[in-house]
Design a protein around this motif. Structure first.
Motif, PDB file in Angstrom:
ATOM      1  N   LYS A   1       0.849  -1.198   0.000  1.00 43.71           N
ATOM      2  CA  LYS A   1       0.000   0.000   0.000  1.00 43.71           C
ATOM      3  C   LYS A   1       0.882   1.245   0.000  1.00 43.71           C
ATOM      4  O   LYS A   1       1.720   1.399   0.873  1.00 43.71           O
ATOM      5  CB  LYS A   1      -0.939   0.001   1.204  1.00 43.71           C
ATOM      6  CG  LYS A   1      -1.936  -1.152   1.214  1.00 43.71           C
ATOM      7  CD  LYS A   1      -2.839  -1.073   2.430  1.00 43.71           C
ATOM      8  CE  LYS A   1      -3.810  -2.254   2.468  1.00 43.71           C
ATOM      9  NZ  LYS A   1      -4.764  -2.195   1.332  1.00 43.71           N
ATOM     10  N   THR A   2       0.667   2.102  -0.990  1.00 46.87           N
ATOM     11  CA  THR A   2       1.458   3.321  -1.135  1.00 46.87           C
ATOM     12  C   THR A   2       0.558   4.528  -0.978  1.00 46.87           C
ATOM     13  O   THR A   2      -0.394   4.711  -1.743  1.00 46.87           O
ATOM     14  CB  THR A   2       2.161   3.357  -2.503  1.00 46.87           C
ATOM     15  OG1 THR A   2       3.015   2.214  -2.621  1.00 46.87           O
ATOM     16  CG2 THR A   2       2.988   4.622  -2.653  1.00 46.87           C
ATOM     17  N   GLU A   3       0.852   5.342   0.032  1.00 43.79           N
ATOM     18  CA  GLU A   3       0.081   6.563   0.273  1.00 43.79           C
ATOM     19  C   GLU A   3       0.716   7.707  -0.501  1.00 43.79           C
ATOM     20  O   GLU A   3       1.924   7.940  -0.418  1.00 43.79           O
ATOM     21  CB  GLU A   3       0.061   6.887   1.765  1.00 43.79           C
ATOM     22  CG  GLU A   3      -0.753   8.137   2.115  1.00 43.79           C
ATOM     23  CD  GLU A   3      -0.792   8.406   3.608  1.00 43.79           C
ATOM     24  OE1 GLU A   3      -1.415   9.398   4.013  1.00 43.79           O
ATOM     25  OE2 GLU A   3      -0.189   7.617   4.376  1.00 43.79           O
ATOM     26  N   ILE A   4      -0.105   8.433  -1.269  1.00 40.76           N
ATOM     27  CA  ILE A   4       0.376   9.547  -2.080  1.00 40.76           C
ATOM     28  C   ILE A   4      -0.200  10.851  -1.543  1.00 40.76           C
ATOM     29  O   ILE A   4      -1.416  10.979  -1.357  1.00 40.76           O
ATOM     30  CB  ILE A   4      -0.033   9.385  -3.562  1.00 40.76           C
ATOM     31  CG1 ILE A   4       0.439   8.039  -4.111  1.00 40.76           C
ATOM     32  CG2 ILE A   4       0.506  10.541  -4.393  1.00 40.76           C
ATOM     33  CD1 ILE A   4       1.935   7.874  -4.153  1.00 40.76           C
ATOM     34  N   ASN A   5       0.676  11.803  -1.281  1.00 43.81           N
ATOM     35  CA  ASN A   5       0.270  13.149  -0.877  1.00 43.81           C
ATOM     36  C   ASN A   5       0.969  14.140  -1.801  1.00 43.81           C
ATOM     37  O   ASN A   5       1.973  13.822  -2.427  1.00 43.81           O
ATOM     38  CB  ASN A   5       0.661  13.423   0.579  1.00 43.81           C
ATOM     39  CG  ASN A   5      -0.089  12.539   1.551  1.00 43.81           C
ATOM     40  OD1 ASN A   5      -1.179  12.847   1.977  1.00 43.81           O
ATOM     41  ND2 ASN A   5       0.513  11.400   1.907  1.00 43.81           N
ATOM     42  N   TYR A   6       0.445  15.346  -1.890  1.00 44.11           N
ATOM     43  CA  TYR A   6       1.053  16.321  -2.793  1.00 44.11           C
ATOM     44  C   TYR A   6       0.896  17.730  -2.245  1.00 44.11           C
ATOM     45  O   TYR A   6       0.061  18.001  -1.382  1.00 44.11           O
ATOM     46  CB  TYR A   6       0.429  16.239  -4.185  1.00 44.11           C
ATOM     47  CG  TYR A   6      -0.991  16.749  -4.263  1.00 44.11           C
ATOM     48  CD1 TYR A   6      -1.262  18.045  -4.709  1.00 44.11           C
ATOM     49  CD2 TYR A   6      -2.057  15.952  -3.874  1.00 44.11           C
ATOM     50  CE1 TYR A   6      -2.565  18.523  -4.769  1.00 44.11           C
ATOM     51  CE2 TYR A   6      -3.355  16.412  -3.936  1.00 44.11           C
ATOM     52  CZ  TYR A   6      -3.604  17.699  -4.387  1.00 44.11           C
ATOM     53  OH  TYR A   6      -4.904  18.168  -4.433  1.00 44.11           O
ATOM     54  N   SER A   7       1.709  18.644  -2.763  1.00 45.65           N
ATOM     55  CA  SER A   7       1.661  20.038  -2.363  1.00 45.65           C
ATOM     56  C   SER A   7       2.232  20.901  -3.465  1.00 45.65           C
ATOM     57  O   SER A   7       3.130  20.481  -4.193  1.00 45.65           O
ATOM     58  CB  SER A   7       2.464  20.260  -1.077  1.00 45.65           C
ATOM     59  OG  SER A   7       2.559  21.646  -0.789  1.00 45.65           O
ATOM     60  N   GLY A   8       1.722  22.129  -3.564  1.00 45.28           N
ATOM     61  CA  GLY A   8       2.291  23.099  -4.484  1.00 45.28           C
ATOM     62  C   GLY A   8       3.512  23.763  -3.900  1.00 45.28           C
ATOM     63  O   GLY A   8       4.167  24.560  -4.551  1.00 45.28           O
ATOM     64  N   ASN A   9       3.811  23.458  -2.649  1.00 45.18           N
ATOM     65  CA  ASN A   9       4.978  24.033  -1.984  1.00 45.18           C
ATOM     66  C   ASN A   9       5.512  23.002  -1.005  1.00 45.18           C
ATOM     67  O   ASN A   9       4.809  22.590  -0.097  1.00 45.18           O
ATOM     68  CB  ASN A   9       4.577  25.322  -1.253  1.00 45.18           C
ATOM     69  CG  ASN A   9       5.762  26.037  -0.629  1.00 45.18           C
ATOM     70  OD1 ASN A   9       6.777  25.430  -0.352  1.00 45.18           O
ATOM     71  ND2 ASN A   9       5.626  27.316  -0.406  1.00 45.18           N
ATOM     72  N   GLY A  10       6.760  22.553  -1.194  1.00 45.22           N
ATOM     73  CA  GLY A  10       7.317  21.505  -0.363  1.00 45.22           C
ATOM     74  C   GLY A  10       7.325  21.824   1.120  1.00 45.22           C
ATOM     75  O   GLY A  10       7.419  20.926   1.950  1.00 45.22           O
ATOM     76  N   ALA A  11       7.202  23.101   1.484  1.00 45.80           N
ATOM     77  CA  ALA A  11       7.222  23.481   2.896  1.00 45.80           C
ATOM     78  C   ALA A  11       5.827  23.500   3.500  1.00 45.80           C
ATOM     79  O   ALA A  11       5.675  23.591   4.706  1.00 45.80           O
ATOM     80  CB  ALA A  11       7.864  24.855   3.054  1.00 45.80           C
ATOM     81  N   ASP A  12       4.786  23.411   2.675  1.00 49.33           N
ATOM     82  CA  ASP A  12       3.414  23.446   3.169  1.00 49.33           C
ATOM     83  C   ASP A  12       2.922  22.049   3.531  1.00 49.33           C
ATOM     84  O   ASP A  12       3.514  21.041   3.161  1.00 49.33           O
ATOM     85  CB  ASP A  12       2.479  24.035   2.119  1.00 49.33           C
ATOM     86  CG  ASP A  12       2.703  25.530   1.928  1.00 49.33           C
ATOM     87  OD1 ASP A  12       2.224  26.038   0.904  1.00 49.33           O
ATOM     88  OD2 ASP A  12       3.355  26.164   2.786  1.00 49.33           O
ATOM     89  N   THR A  13       1.802  21.997   4.250  1.00 48.00           N
ATOM     90  CA  THR A  13       1.198  20.718   4.577  1.00 48.00           C
ATOM     91  C   THR A  13       0.733  20.030   3.305  1.00 48.00           C
ATOM     92  O   THR A  13       0.010  20.612   2.498  1.00 48.00           O
ATOM     93  CB  THR A  13       0.003  20.918   5.530  1.00 48.00           C
ATOM     94  OG1 THR A  13       0.462  21.541   6.724  1.00 48.00           O
ATOM     95  CG2 THR A  13      -0.655  19.590   5.863  1.00 48.00           C
TER      96      THR A  13
END
Length: 242
Positions: A144-156
């Motif tokens: 199981k691979t959880e994928i998260n993303y952000s427009g800014n690496g420093a943001d949640t």
């Protein structure tokens, strides 16, 4: 009317045909870039979820971490690049061409990008829309691979979904063995994708990532010259029928 057409309009039409048929005509920039974690594939081997004709640029690597330019992508800047890190890499023989190798991590997502590992883009057009395809279909059945993303690496990071390896799956299934993420780059031109393992899964894998400017991919539009030819043919037909 036909005399005027033959002496004035027809030479102009011939000029336009010659202009767009010239061998000096520039080629279009790359629509989709594929970042593929294997050393064995060529661009003609790619068989991802998007229209194959759009994937005309391949970055083929198997290093644990690295950086590569993507400045030739539509909507990118001269400094655009993709970066990645992982706990390890692996090669395998799989039923899908984008799944021959993968980045590996055993780390769980820890909040605000501190857990798991990352693949991130820099130098993109600030505040502009991009679509990212993340593939996870390894030989590790049940991982199981959880994928998260952000427009800014420093943001949640925001959750994109969970991909569970099912080795019996054939073809590409959105939210099954790949995810589609459409988001804007931040004001610095950055987008980050985090991949991590759930506590019930010992490892998480990412087989490939594709990126394009704008909305999700669709059938390619006719080339510029083709569209012009079609328009001119319509004009010629209309005039000759008068």
């Amino acid at each position: 009317m036909k005399t005027r057409f033959n002496t004035i309009i027809f030479p102009f039409v011939v000029f336009i045909y010659a202009l767009f048929n010239s061998p000096q005509r520039a080629f279009a920039a790359t629509d989709v870039i594929t970042i593929r974690f294997s050393n064995t594939l060529t661009p003609s081997d790619i068989s991802g979820a998007i229209t194959p004709e759009l994937s005309n640029r391949l970055i083929n690597v198997n290093s644990v971490s690295g950086t590569s330019s993507i400045s030739d992508m539509v909507g990118a800047t001269d400094s655009s690049a993709v970066h990645w890190n992982s706990s390890g890499t692996a090669d395998e023989t799989a039923s899908h061409n984008v799944s021959e190798g993968y980045l590996l991590t055993s780390r769980a997502f820890g909040g605000e990008g501190t857990g798991g590992n990352n693949l991130w883009f820099t130098g993109l057009a600030a505040n502009s829309k991009y679509t990212i395809y993340v593939y996870s279909q390894s030989s590790m059945n049940g991982a199981k691979t959880e994928i998260n993303y952000s427009g800014n690496g420093a943001d949640t990071h925001r959750p994109a979904g969970i991909l569970t390896t099912n080795t019996s799956t054939t073809g590409y299934v959105n939210n099954g063995n790949y995810l589609t993420i459409t988001t804007n780059a931040d004001k610095y031109g950055r987008i980050a994708v985090n991949y991590s393992a759930l506590t019930v899964s010992p490892d998480a894998v990412v087989n490939a990532v594709q990126i394009k400017s704008g909305d999700p991919a669709s059938t390619p539009a006719p080339e510029r010259a083709t569209a012009v030819y079609m328009g001119i043919n319509g004009i010629l037909t209309g005039m000759l029928m008068r």
